[in-house]
Write a protein that holds these residues in place. Sequence first.
Motif, PDB file in Angstrom:
ATOM      1  N   VAL A 102      -3.653   1.489  -6.842  1.00 21.47           N
ATOM      2  CA  VAL A 102      -3.971   2.885  -6.519  1.00 21.47           C
ATOM      3  C   VAL A 102      -4.067   3.671  -7.828  1.00 21.47           C
ATOM      4  O   VAL A 102      -3.254   3.472  -8.737  1.00 21.47           O
ATOM      5  N   ALA A 150       0.825  -1.213   0.000  1.00 21.15           N
ATOM      6  CA  ALA A 150       0.000   0.000   0.000  1.00 21.15           C
ATOM      7  C   ALA A 150       0.858   1.260   0.000  1.00 21.15           C
ATOM      8  O   ALA A 150       0.573   2.222  -0.739  1.00 21.15           O
ATOM      9  N   GLN A 188      -3.373   3.870 -13.323  1.00 17.94           N
ATOM     10  CA  GLN A 188      -3.223   3.262 -11.991  1.00 17.94           C
ATOM     11  C   GLN A 188      -1.855   2.621 -11.816  1.00 17.94           C
ATOM     12  O   GLN A 188      -1.149   2.361 -12.768  1.00 17.94           O
ATOM     13  N   ARG A 194       1.006   3.989  -3.034  1.00 20.01           N
ATOM     14  CA  ARG A 194       0.631   5.381  -2.773  1.00 20.01           C
ATOM     15  C   ARG A 194       1.727   6.342  -3.222  1.00 20.01           C
ATOM     16  O   ARG A 194       1.466   7.352  -3.881  1.00 20.01           O
TER      17      ARG A 194
END
Length: 144
Positions: A139, A77, A112, A81
Amino acid sequence: MSRGPHKPAGRVNPGRPVAPCAAEGGRCRPPGPPRAEHGMVTVEIAFGALAAALACIALAWVLAVLGLAVRCQDTAAEVARQEARTDRSAVARAIADRPAGATVSVRGDAEQVTVTVELIARPWASWLPALPVSARAVVLREPA
């Protein structure tokens, strides 16, 4: 006075009944299970304690594997990000914080970013079972 085979050794009170075991040779067996079964509860408790200890060790091992899975997900994650923001130094720091032995792959297109973190989890010792752990984060890219 001669004692007969049915009288116990020692002093006998007149009028008081003689215990049946005293009439059979003078030695009484204590109440409870026969002698061959003495100590059975001790063995059962020992095996129960051993089983409980092994269950605790197995639970701790599973929790260690789950902890590694969470760390992989956090890494995926964070890298996704920072890659979506195009912050290269933050991406490098996030990849450096990955769990030991994990591989990080970053793929992206115009819309993305997809990050996959894979790890062969071997908590505690190499002779324990290894589990493959992977985490993925997707993301959307931030506008420039």
